[in-house]
Design a protein around this motif. Structure first.
Motif, PDB file in Angstrom:
ATOM      1  N   GLU A 210      42.209  39.226  40.689  1.00  0.00           N
ATOM      2  CA  GLU A 210      42.114  38.480  39.423  1.00  0.00           C
ATOM      3  C   GLU A 210      43.169  37.383  39.371  1.00  0.00           C
ATOM      4  OE1 GLU A 210      43.022  39.484  34.794  1.00  0.00           O
ATOM      5  OE2 GLU A 210      41.701  40.907  35.841  1.00  0.00           O
ATOM      6  N   LEU A 211      44.366  37.670  39.889  1.00  0.00           N
ATOM      7  CA  LEU A 211      45.437  36.669  39.922  1.00  0.00           C
ATOM      8  C   LEU A 211      45.026  35.467  40.774  1.00  0.00           C
ATOM      9  CD1 LEU A 211      48.340  35.683  39.423  1.00  0.00           C
ATOM     10  CD2 LEU A 211      49.076  37.154  41.331  1.00  0.00           C
ATOM     11  N   VAL A 212      44.427  35.728  41.929  1.00  0.00           N
ATOM     12  CA  VAL A 212      43.962  34.632  42.789  1.00  0.00           C
ATOM     13  C   VAL A 212      42.947  33.772  42.044  1.00  0.00           C
ATOM     14  CG1 VAL A 212      42.654  34.057  44.869  1.00  0.00           C
ATOM     15  CG2 VAL A 212      44.433  35.812  44.964  1.00  0.00           C
ATOM     16  N   GLU A 213      41.983  34.407  41.372  1.00  0.00           N
ATOM     17  CA  GLU A 213      40.969  33.657  40.638  1.00  0.00           C
ATOM     18  C   GLU A 213      41.603  32.787  39.556  1.00  0.00           C
ATOM     19  OE1 GLU A 213      37.819  33.371  41.325  1.00  0.00           O
ATOM     20  OE2 GLU A 213      37.984  34.747  43.016  1.00  0.00           O
ATOM     21  N   GLU A 214      42.581  33.341  38.841  1.00  0.00           N
ATOM     22  CA  GLU A 214      43.259  32.589  37.790  1.00  0.00           C
ATOM     23  C   GLU A 214      43.956  31.346  38.352  1.00  0.00           C
ATOM     24  OE1 GLU A 214      43.729  32.735  34.477  1.00  0.00           O
ATOM     25  OE2 GLU A 214      42.242  34.318  34.233  1.00  0.00           O
ATOM     26  N   LEU A 215      44.643  31.524  39.461  1.00  0.00           N
ATOM     27  CA  LEU A 215      45.379  30.404  40.051  1.00  0.00           C
ATOM     28  C   LEU A 215      44.448  29.355  40.646  1.00  0.00           C
ATOM     29  CD1 LEU A 215      48.439  32.224  41.599  1.00  0.00           C
ATOM     30  CD2 LEU A 215      48.549  30.223  40.114  1.00  0.00           C
ATOM     31  N   VAL A 216      43.363  29.781  41.263  1.00  0.00           N
ATOM     32  CA  VAL A 216      42.396  28.831  41.813  1.00  0.00           C
ATOM     33  C   VAL A 216      41.804  27.994  40.686  1.00  0.00           C
ATOM     34  CG1 VAL A 216      40.139  28.609  42.924  1.00  0.00           C
ATOM     35  CG2 VAL A 216      41.841  30.193  43.860  1.00  0.00           C
ATOM     36  N   LYS A 217      41.446  28.643  39.600  1.00  0.00           N
ATOM     37  CA  LYS A 217      40.899  27.931  38.443  1.00  0.00           C
ATOM     38  C   LYS A 217      41.920  26.948  37.882  1.00  0.00           C
ATOM     39  CE  LYS A 217      38.864  28.778  33.887  1.00  0.00           C
ATOM     40  NZ  LYS A 217      38.454  29.822  32.906  1.00  0.00           N
ATOM     41  N   PHE A 218      43.168  27.395  37.806  1.00  0.00           N
ATOM     42  CA  PHE A 218      44.213  26.536  37.244  1.00  0.00           C
ATOM     43  C   PHE A 218      44.493  25.334  38.141  1.00  0.00           C
ATOM     44  CE2 PHE A 218      48.705  25.342  36.921  1.00  0.00           C
ATOM     45  CZ  PHE A 218      48.756  24.962  35.586  1.00  0.00           C
ATOM     46  N   THR A 219      44.593  25.551  39.456  1.00  0.00           N
ATOM     47  CA  THR A 219      44.934  24.443  40.359  1.00  0.00           C
ATOM     48  C   THR A 219      43.802  23.425  40.466  1.00  0.00           C
ATOM     49  OG1 THR A 219      44.205  25.761  42.277  1.00  0.00           O
ATOM     50  CG2 THR A 219      46.558  25.804  41.731  1.00  0.00           C
ATOM     51  N   LYS A 220      42.552  23.865  40.289  1.00  0.00           N
ATOM     52  CA  LYS A 220      41.421  22.956  40.414  1.00  0.00           C
ATOM     53  C   LYS A 220      41.048  22.277  39.097  1.00  0.00           C
ATOM     54  CE  LYS A 220      39.307  25.120  44.461  1.00  0.00           C
ATOM     55  NZ  LYS A 220      38.094  25.788  45.020  1.00  0.00           N
ATOM     56  N   LEU A 221      41.157  23.028  37.976  1.00  0.00           N
ATOM     57  CA  LEU A 221      40.681  22.508  36.702  1.00  0.00           C
ATOM     58  C   LEU A 221      41.781  22.343  35.659  1.00  0.00           C
ATOM     59  CD1 LEU A 221      37.460  24.723  36.386  1.00  0.00           C
ATOM     60  CD2 LEU A 221      37.635  22.402  37.313  1.00  0.00           C
ATOM     61  N   GLY A 222      42.979  22.883  35.952  1.00  0.00           N
ATOM     62  CA  GLY A 222      44.047  22.828  34.965  1.00  0.00           C
ATOM     63  C   GLY A 222      43.812  23.744  33.792  1.00  0.00           C
ATOM     64  N   GLU A 223      42.948  24.745  33.971  1.00  0.00           N
ATOM     65  CA  GLU A 223      42.609  25.675  32.893  1.00  0.00           C
ATOM     66  C   GLU A 223      42.948  27.100  33.302  1.00  0.00           C
ATOM     67  OE1 GLU A 223      38.489  25.225  32.177  1.00  0.00           O
ATOM     68  OE2 GLU A 223      38.622  23.119  31.559  1.00  0.00           O
ATOM     69  N   ARG A 224      43.100  27.958  32.279  1.00  0.00           N
ATOM     70  CA  ARG A 224      43.301  29.385  32.539  1.00  0.00           C
ATOM     71  C   ARG A 224      42.605  30.179  31.452  1.00  0.00           C
ATOM     72  NH1 ARG A 224      49.513  30.638  32.468  1.00  0.00           N
ATOM     73  NH2 ARG A 224      48.665  32.719  32.845  1.00  0.00           N
ATOM     74  N   SER A 225      42.196  31.383  31.780  1.00  0.00           N
ATOM     75  CA  SER A 225      41.452  32.207  30.831  1.00  0.00           C
ATOM     76  C   SER A 225      42.317  33.261  30.172  1.00  0.00           C
ATOM     77  CB  SER A 225      40.272  32.883  31.553  1.00  0.00           C
ATOM     78  OG  SER A 225      40.743  33.668  32.649  1.00  0.00           O
ATOM     79  N   ALA A 226      43.611  33.186  30.417  1.00  0.00           N
ATOM     80  CA  ALA A 226      44.517  34.200  29.862  1.00  0.00           C
ATOM     81  C   ALA A 226      44.670  34.021  28.356  1.00  0.00           C
ATOM     82  CB  ALA A 226      45.875  34.112  30.540  1.00  0.00           C
ATOM     83  N   GLN A 227      45.411  34.937  27.750  1.00  0.00           N
ATOM     84  CA  GLN A 227      45.678  34.920  26.325  1.00  0.00           C
ATOM     85  C   GLN A 227      46.362  33.616  25.904  1.00  0.00           C
ATOM     86  OE1 GLN A 227      47.066  38.675  25.135  1.00  0.00           O
ATOM     87  NE2 GLN A 227      47.736  38.055  23.098  1.00  0.00           N
ATOM     88  N   ASP A 228      46.158  33.219  24.653  1.00  0.00           N
ATOM     89  CA  ASP A 228      46.736  31.993  24.127  1.00  0.00           C
ATOM     90  C   ASP A 228      48.242  31.939  24.362  1.00  0.00           C
ATOM     91  OD1 ASP A 228      48.073  30.579  21.546  1.00  0.00           O
ATOM     92  OD2 ASP A 228      46.198  29.587  22.110  1.00  0.00           O
ATOM     93  N   GLU A 229      48.697  30.929  25.115  1.00  0.00           N
ATOM     94  CA  GLU A 229      50.105  30.852  25.488  1.00  0.00           C
ATOM     95  C   GLU A 229      51.012  30.605  24.293  1.00  0.00           C
ATOM     96  OE1 GLU A 229      51.292  29.045  29.287  1.00  0.00           O
ATOM     97  OE2 GLU A 229      49.185  28.488  29.522  1.00  0.00           O
ATOM     98  N   LYS A 230      50.499  29.896  23.284  1.00  0.00           N
ATOM     99  CA  LYS A 230      51.311  29.632  22.096  1.00  0.00           C
ATOM    100  C   LYS A 230      51.648  30.924  21.373  1.00  0.00           C
ATOM    101  CE  LYS A 230      51.466  26.947  17.806  1.00  0.00           C
ATOM    102  NZ  LYS A 230      50.725  26.004  16.927  1.00  0.00           N
ATOM    103  N   GLN A 231      50.662  31.798  21.214  1.00  0.00           N
ATOM    104  CA  GLN A 231      50.899  33.088  20.564  1.00  0.00           C
ATOM    105  C   GLN A 231      51.855  33.948  21.389  1.00  0.00           C
ATOM    106  OE1 GLN A 231      47.167  35.006  19.782  1.00  0.00           O
ATOM    107  NE2 GLN A 231      46.589  33.595  18.132  1.00  0.00           N
TER     108      GLN A 231
END
Length: 476
Positions: free
Chosen positions: A364-385
């Motif tokens: 799951e960590l790999v998927e998160e990082l691949v998504k972030f490096t390619k699209l600048g997005e992440r599906s994790a919990q709201d970082e502001k909160q």
């Protein structure tokens, strides 16, 4: 006394009996220091010897007579050693700088490095060196005389420092000092639970071990004080490297968790460069294979100075917390600098609400990082909160207020305020320890070859008899 398996429990019980049967108190204290370091450095499943502490205190207390010395301050923060780099020294520095705990002095018992000494001396009532070559009963009496000059003693001691514990107990009995133990190394054995009125907890991991420490009615969550900005800075340019940092052993594969393997898999899915601060290139063999495979896309750095480290981190596209051993407060501090943070929950987590951003598995960590490096997005919990929860947990004044209020009747039972996404695995460190070829032997205490050989025997028997079953405590 212990959650250790039968073989190690037999060793602990026999060693305690030997300490208590020793007629010479100086020798008994030396035996206790040695035993304490053995249990600190080896994750046997034994977390406290509170009853042994109390029995030694009963023997020693009548031999010490404290004078009526004037008070120095309300709070005395007790360190065995102070380090330029190191978590517990920073904790003391930050708490003493708070408004709530400003009526404080720091007592350093054995040594202090230069920069740490300079920082701690800025405490309102200064930093008091109690360095001495003496040991045993004489050492305890000297410390107790100084400890008695404070209303509240907060112990941030090395886990094997039985002399500081006995001195605090005497100051408690003879001068009415109140004693709290700041449980900064909460995954290992420690002395201090025999005299502490309150155990100040810093994580879900420590909270899960309250029953093993027999501190259910004394534990209070206070958290780790961090210097975090009120507003999180904007993220850096995402074209930088993916970075991680930590002491070299924190990346060593164990129990199915492998940071080097994670880097290898990530390199197959992303073209991002990975840079790791902390590995010892010629000693840490677990990096060799992946380094040969991906070459210059993996860069291993020696440990950096604090300013150099902060500058390096500020240029990162993303930060990944070390595993299987987490990086402690570094994860939260890096997030506070605006760097997008990622990690995986291994069971040894629970030290910060920033964990809410971590993944449940390496895949799951790999998927998160691949998504972030390619699209600048992440599906994790709201970082502001998450960051708001971090400020409420780690703000220095908030932590200091919890410490100051810990001695009130309603304080025990206050758990870590953020949810724990995954179960805490209290058996993780013991299972990793049982995979060692040899146990770890003391380096801070004059060696006792007989006890070392005895411990080695029980360690070998434990390896043979252990069924290596996981031990988990459900999330709170």
């Amino acid at each position: 006394m212990t959650q250790a398996a039968p073989e190690v429990s037999r060793f602990v019980e026999s060693a305690v009996a030997r300490v208590l049967a020793e007629p010479q108190l100086d020798k008994a204290i030396h035996l206790a220091r040695f035993l304490g370091e053995l249990l600190w450095k080896n994750s046997t499943g034994c977390y406290q010897l509170a009853e042994m502490e109390r029995v030694l205190l009963e023997r020693l207390n009548p031999l010490v007579s404290l004078s009526a010395s004037p008070r120095i301050a309300r709070y005395g923060h007790v360190l065995t050693k102070a380090y330029d780099v190191g978590g517990h020294t920073r904790v003391v520095e930050r708490l003493c700088a708070s408004v709530v705990l400003q009526d404080s002095a720091v007592l350093v018992l054995e040594s202090a490095q230069d920069l740490a000494w300079q920082r701690l001396c800025s405490t309102a009532h200064g930093c008091i060196p109690l360095f001495s070559a003496s040991r045993g009963c004489e050492r305890v009496a000297l410390l107790a005389e100084q400890f008695a000059r404070f209303e509240v003693l907060i112990l941030y001691i090395h886990p094997h420092d039985i002399e500081a514990v006995l001195a605090a107990g005497i100051a408690q009995r003879q001068a009415g000092a109140r004693v709290m133990l700041f449980n900064h190394a909460d995954h290992v054995f420690t002395y201090g639970l025999g005299v502490a009125e309150r155990v100040l907890e810093i994580s879900h991991f420590g909270w899960a071990l309250r029953e093993a420490r027999e501190s259910l009615d004394r534990s209070v969550f206070v958290g780790i004080p961090l210097d975090l900005p009120a507003r999180r800075p904007a993220a850096a340019d995402s074209s930088g490297a993916i970075v991680s940092a930590g002491t070299s052993y924190k990346f060593r594969p164990a129990q199915g968790w492998s940071f080097p393997n994670f880097v290898r898999v990530l390199s197959q899915r992303s073209s991002s460069r990975v840079e790791i601060i902390g590995p010892r290139c010629w000693l840490d063999w677990w990096w060799w294979s992946v380094k040969c495979r991906i070459g210059k896309r993996l860069i291993l750095h020696r440990r950096l100075g604090h300013d150099e480290y902060l500058s390096f981190i500020a240029r990162a596209a993303a930060y990944v917390d070390s595993f299987p051993f987490v990086g402690g407060t570094a994860f939260a501090e890096v997030m506070g600098r605006g760097v997008p943070c990622f990690g995986v929950l291994t069971g040894s987590h629970g030290y910060t609400p920033a964990d809410l951003l971590k993944s449940m598995s390496e895949a799951e960590l790999v998927e998160e990082l691949v998504k972030f490096t390619k699209l600048g997005e992440r599906s994790a919990q709201d970082e502001k909160q998450v960051y708001e929860a971090m400020l409420a947990t780690h703000d220095v004044e908030c932590v200091a207020r919890r410490v100051a209020d810990a001695l009130t009747d309603e304080a025990p039972g206050h758990a870590p305020p953020w949810p724990c996404k995954k179960e805490i695995d209290t058996g993780l460190f013991r299972r990793i320890w049982l995979k060692r070829t040899l146990p770890v032997f003391p380096v801070h205490v004059w060696p006792l070859p007989g006890m070392m050989l005895w411990f080695l025997l029980f360690f070998s028997l434990e390896k043979v008899s252990s069924c290596d079953e996981p031990s988990t405590v459900k999330k709170n």
